[in-house]
Structure formats: C-alpha cells, structure tokens
Motif scaffolding. Sequence first.
Motif, PDB file in Angstrom:
ATOM      1  N   UNK A   1       0.834  -1.205   0.000  1.00  0.00           N
ATOM      2  CA  UNK A   1       0.000   0.000   0.000  1.00  0.00           C
ATOM      3  C   UNK A   1       0.866   1.251   0.000  1.00  0.00           C
ATOM      4  N   UNK A   2       1.908   1.254   0.812  1.00  0.00           N
ATOM      5  CA  UNK A   2       2.806   2.412   0.873  1.00  0.00           C
ATOM      6  C   UNK A   2       3.479   2.650  -0.471  1.00  0.00           C
ATOM      7  N   UNK A   3       3.847   1.587  -1.154  1.00  0.00           N
ATOM      8  CA  UNK A   3       4.488   1.712  -2.469  1.00  0.00           C
ATOM      9  C   UNK A   3       3.513   2.247  -3.504  1.00  0.00           C
ATOM     10  N   UNK A   4       2.271   1.825  -3.401  1.00  0.00           N
ATOM     11  CA  UNK A   4       1.264   2.218  -4.392  1.00  0.00           C
ATOM     12  C   UNK A   4       0.834   3.676  -4.247  1.00  0.00           C
ATOM     13  N   UNK A   5       0.808   4.173  -3.030  1.00  0.00           N
ATOM     14  CA  UNK A   5       0.342   5.540  -2.801  1.00  0.00           C
ATOM     15  C   UNK A   5       1.381   6.552  -3.285  1.00  0.00           C
ATOM     16  N   UNK A   6       0.917   7.555  -4.002  1.00  0.00           N
ATOM     17  CA  UNK A   6       1.819   8.571  -4.540  1.00  0.00           C
ATOM     18  C   UNK A   6       1.215   9.959  -4.355  1.00  0.00           C
ATOM     19  N   UNK A   7       2.064  10.964  -4.383  1.00  0.00           N
ATOM     20  CA  UNK A   7       1.633  12.360  -4.405  1.00  0.00           C
ATOM     21  C   UNK A   7       0.733  12.723  -3.253  1.00  0.00           C
ATOM     22  N   UNK A   8      -0.361  13.432  -3.576  1.00  0.00           N
ATOM     23  CA  UNK A   8      -1.278  13.899  -2.544  1.00  0.00           C
ATOM     24  C   UNK A   8      -1.920  12.740  -1.785  1.00  0.00           C
ATOM     25  N   UNK A   9      -2.183  11.639  -2.474  1.00  0.00           N
ATOM     26  CA  UNK A   9      -2.800  10.491  -1.806  1.00  0.00           C
ATOM     27  C   UNK A   9      -1.924   9.999  -0.661  1.00  0.00           C
ATOM     28  N   UNK A  10      -0.638  10.059  -0.863  1.00  0.00           N
ATOM     29  CA  UNK A  10       0.308   9.626   0.164  1.00  0.00           C
ATOM     30  C   UNK A  10       0.271  10.560   1.370  1.00  0.00           C
ATOM     31  N   UNK A  11       0.287  11.855   1.113  1.00  0.00           N
ATOM     32  CA  UNK A  11       0.289  12.835   2.195  1.00  0.00           C
ATOM     33  C   UNK A  11      -1.048  12.892   2.919  1.00  0.00           C
TER      34      UNK A  11
END
Length: 558
Positions: free
Chosen positions: A27-37
């Motif tokens: 999940x951490x690898x898949x999340x990027x950009x604003x979705x991650x923050x």
Amino acid sequence: MTDQTLDLLRQAPFHLDEEAVAWVADTATRLEGDSRLMQLFVIGMHGPVGAWTDEIAQLRPGGVMRFFSADGAAEAGLLDRLQDEAEVPLLVSADLEGSRMSLAFGTTVPNPLALAAVNDVALTEGISRIMAEEARAVGVNWSYTPVLDINAAFRSPIVATRGYGAEIDRIEAHALTQAKAFQQAGVAACVKHWPGEGFDDRDQHLLTTVNPLSMDEWEAHFGRLYRAAIAEGVLSVMSAHIALPSFVREGESEAGLEAFRPASLSTALTTDLLRGRLGFNGLIVSDASEMAGVTSFMDVAQAKVEMLRAGCDMILFSQDVPRDLGAIKAALADGSLSRSRVDEALLRVLGLKAALGLHKAGRVPAAARLTQLGKPEAEALARAGFQRAPTLVKDVQNLFPISPDRHKRVLFVTGGIVSPIHGASMAFALPDLMRQRGFAVDVHVAGDAIPTGQYDLVLYGLGEETLLTRGRIFLDWLGLMGNFRLSMRRTWHEMPTAMVSFGYPYYLYDAPRMPAYVNAYCTSDEMQEAVLDCMMGLRPFAGQSPVDAFCGLEDARY
C-alpha cells in the motif's frame, strides 16, 4: 522501503504478521503524491450525513472523526459508504468519554470521574467494553481515550470530569483497564494528553498550557502513567499543546521560549522523550491542530509541517486542506521536512490500520451490527454505575434523606446544563423526576427573589461537565441568581439548602458554607435519577471522592 524499516511493525504495539506487513509495504508503495500525504490527516465531520460522502472521496484522508447525530442507522450507513469508496481503509475516530460524550443512539454510560468515584475496576472494564462494542457497531475503530491527565489543579476546566481523578494508582488502574478493553474489542486506544495535563489551570484550546513539574516529579506522575500504558500495548498517543520546560532545559538550560513550545510541535517532547526515552513505537496523533494552543505559538499552516517534523504521524483536523497540504509539499520541496519522516509516519498509519484488521475483506451489514446498541444488559450495567457514583461530600445539618412529607415545597435553582459542544443550555430532568415522586417543585427564575418560608428545600443544581473553551468553571452567583443583590444572599440559615453538582466537582471553593453538597459528575438523565434515589434514601451515597472536593480549604468541611 527496506525490511529493516518494516521491522518496526513486527514489534510492539503493532505485532503485525507477515501478511499484514506485506499489505502495508504494498500500500505504501502504491500511494503517490497527494494520496500519500493525505493518509496523514484526520478530517473532522460535522453536520448532516449527506454532505460528507463526496467530500471525503475527494480528499482521500487517512482517517475521519465523526461528530455523531442521534440517527445511528444514518451514521452507520455514512461510515460504511466512506469505507466502501476509500482507496485505503479509513481510521474512524471518536472521543468515547461517556456521559454527554456517549453515542447519542447507544447506551449512555458514566464518564471517567464517575467511574473513579465508584472505583470498581470490573465496572470500568464492563462499561469500556460496552462503549467499544457499540462504537464498533456504528463503524468507529479508534478512540481518543483514555485520559491520563491528573486532576491536580482544581481550577483546571479541561481535566475535571474527563479524567480518573487525582490519585495516580486510581488513574492507572482505570485508564489501563479502559485501554485494554477497547483494544480487545477492536477499537484502538489513544492515551492523552501528552506530556500530561492537570497542573496548569488553563485550557489548551485557548493557549499553550504548561506542565510545571520537574523531571523527577514528572517521572513519578506522568512518566509512570505513560510507561504503564506503553507496557500494556496501547496503540496510539495524542501529543497535545502542552509544554514541559523541565525536559527541554535538560538539553538546553537557556532555551528561552523554546522551553514553552507545545509537545505537538516539539521534537524534544514527541520524538526524544516519548519515542526515545519511553520507547513508544505506536502511532502519534496531534491534538486538534487549530486549537489556540498551537495557533498562539505559530502560523496555523506552518504548524502542520512542524507537527510532522516533531514526530506526529497524523494531524488531527484541518479547516483548509489545500492550504495545509501545500505547506507540507513546500516543506518537502525545500528540505525543511524530510521524506523519510513522512515515510515513517505513513508506515505507522498503515500499521495501525493493519493492526485493527482493516486490510481484511468482509463486514457485517449495518442493520445486524446496530442490534448491538442499547442492549438491556448494557443499560443495566450503566445504570448500576450511575447509581454507585453519587458522592455525599458534606451534610452538616443532616438534611438527607429528603421526602415529600418533610420537604414538599422545593425551589430548584439552576443555570441549566451547559455544554459548548452541544450548543445552548439544556434543561434538567430533575424537577420533573421530583414531581413524579410527590414533590412540588418550582424552578427559580433568574432575577426573582427567594421568599423566606415559602419553601421546605432550596436545591441548587449545577450542570457543567468538563467544558472546552470556557477558560474557567466556577460558581457564578451573579449569573445564577440574575441580580446583583440576590447574588449575595444565602438561604441556608432560613430554609434547608443543598447543592448538587452534576459535573465539575469543586464548587465548594465558591460556596464553602453550603451545608449539604453532593458531587454526581455527570449531567445525564440517568445520573439525575440516581442522585434523587440517593437524596431520598432509597440508595446509599456510595461514591468515594476521587478528588479533593474541598479544594484544600479547611473551612469548607464544616
């Protein structure tokens, strides 16, 4: 993300198995950009249910906190829809503090101070299990409780009924019991308010408060409590807007203003002390990030960045998400906030979700879950708790028990039940309860004189549980009586007189000569009925005061 980094999730308090660790990593690898923050934000949801589905779907936060209406089915439906549409399962949080902070559609239960007055750990466990199971039924999986604050400064408006009193042993026993019961029922506990509230008599909603203890004193008080909670496996800690100058000055004796930096913005307090010295490995969430305990210290948007830098993994609330997200992205771009700090925070957010099993498929339908609310056995246990809590602090004229035969005509003097969270003042049920039992009760109108000889009992009823943003709780004689001259009149030399506090337990400070005084801790209708039973002698006053209700005043005892 290295296996060494992921190893923190295999340790206490997460204890994730390899399947859960793999889900976090993927999940951490898949999340990027604003979705991650956005996984680092908890969004507060007020008002109508229908307004939030699209809003949360657009924001994609890591968690939400719902301020519930009385419609349990609608609330459960909202939370189910949010979970169904979430890119990553949501942490759904609430303040499960009992009394008026009980779920409006579930079982009303005693608050912590009432449970401390009963001082029966088995009762606290049972009440905590009811709270957690009913919260789970509606969709809550995280509670910002138990409170580890110490009721040391009697003028403190912010601890009072939210905590388990003033005695360390009692606080530890009941708070840890609550945390364990919550987590066994699938609700993550969150101990608060780090690094410890209750020795400052001000409110961190209005300013940064200060824990004035030396480090030796702190270790004997809050250090003991937080170490015990960590050893018990509590999953999260709330870092609050409270300074601890003694710790900061250990490292920098001339720290100046930095000694008074709130913990939520302090690397020293949140990372060095909580993570380092105490060894806490769970999730750290800030207290509400736009309280004046933060905004009086620094700019509101920059404070969000500082919370993450200091060691908070999640930010509680944002009134302007684009503004705050922009500040975090700018800090990442200029290097003032490291990506490794954000990655670590994300890891713990996802780790908490996995520890709660949110990554696993399957959910019982809401209609079936809601049958868990308000079960007869839960109502019976809560009622028993209310009945055992009322505390007779003093009765120097031997007034109690009262009866319609000897105290037929009653004047009830009150300012109503006051709660900023719930809006305007609410009326007491007690006058009607007394009328049903044969008393003739008049409710005093502020500004009216109290005629001598017209009443057999003057009963003062005060309804202020812990109040946020009030600054002080005190016996406002002028407001209560509505008139300058009347505020100076006392009735107990002319008529039998008693005072009952359904909340704040320290009104004897302003009325030390009150001849009969009862602390009842909660404003709920259930507590009002329990107090009436005790006043009439149908049940004993069984509660034992968990605080010094005399406020250190010798004369208040007479």
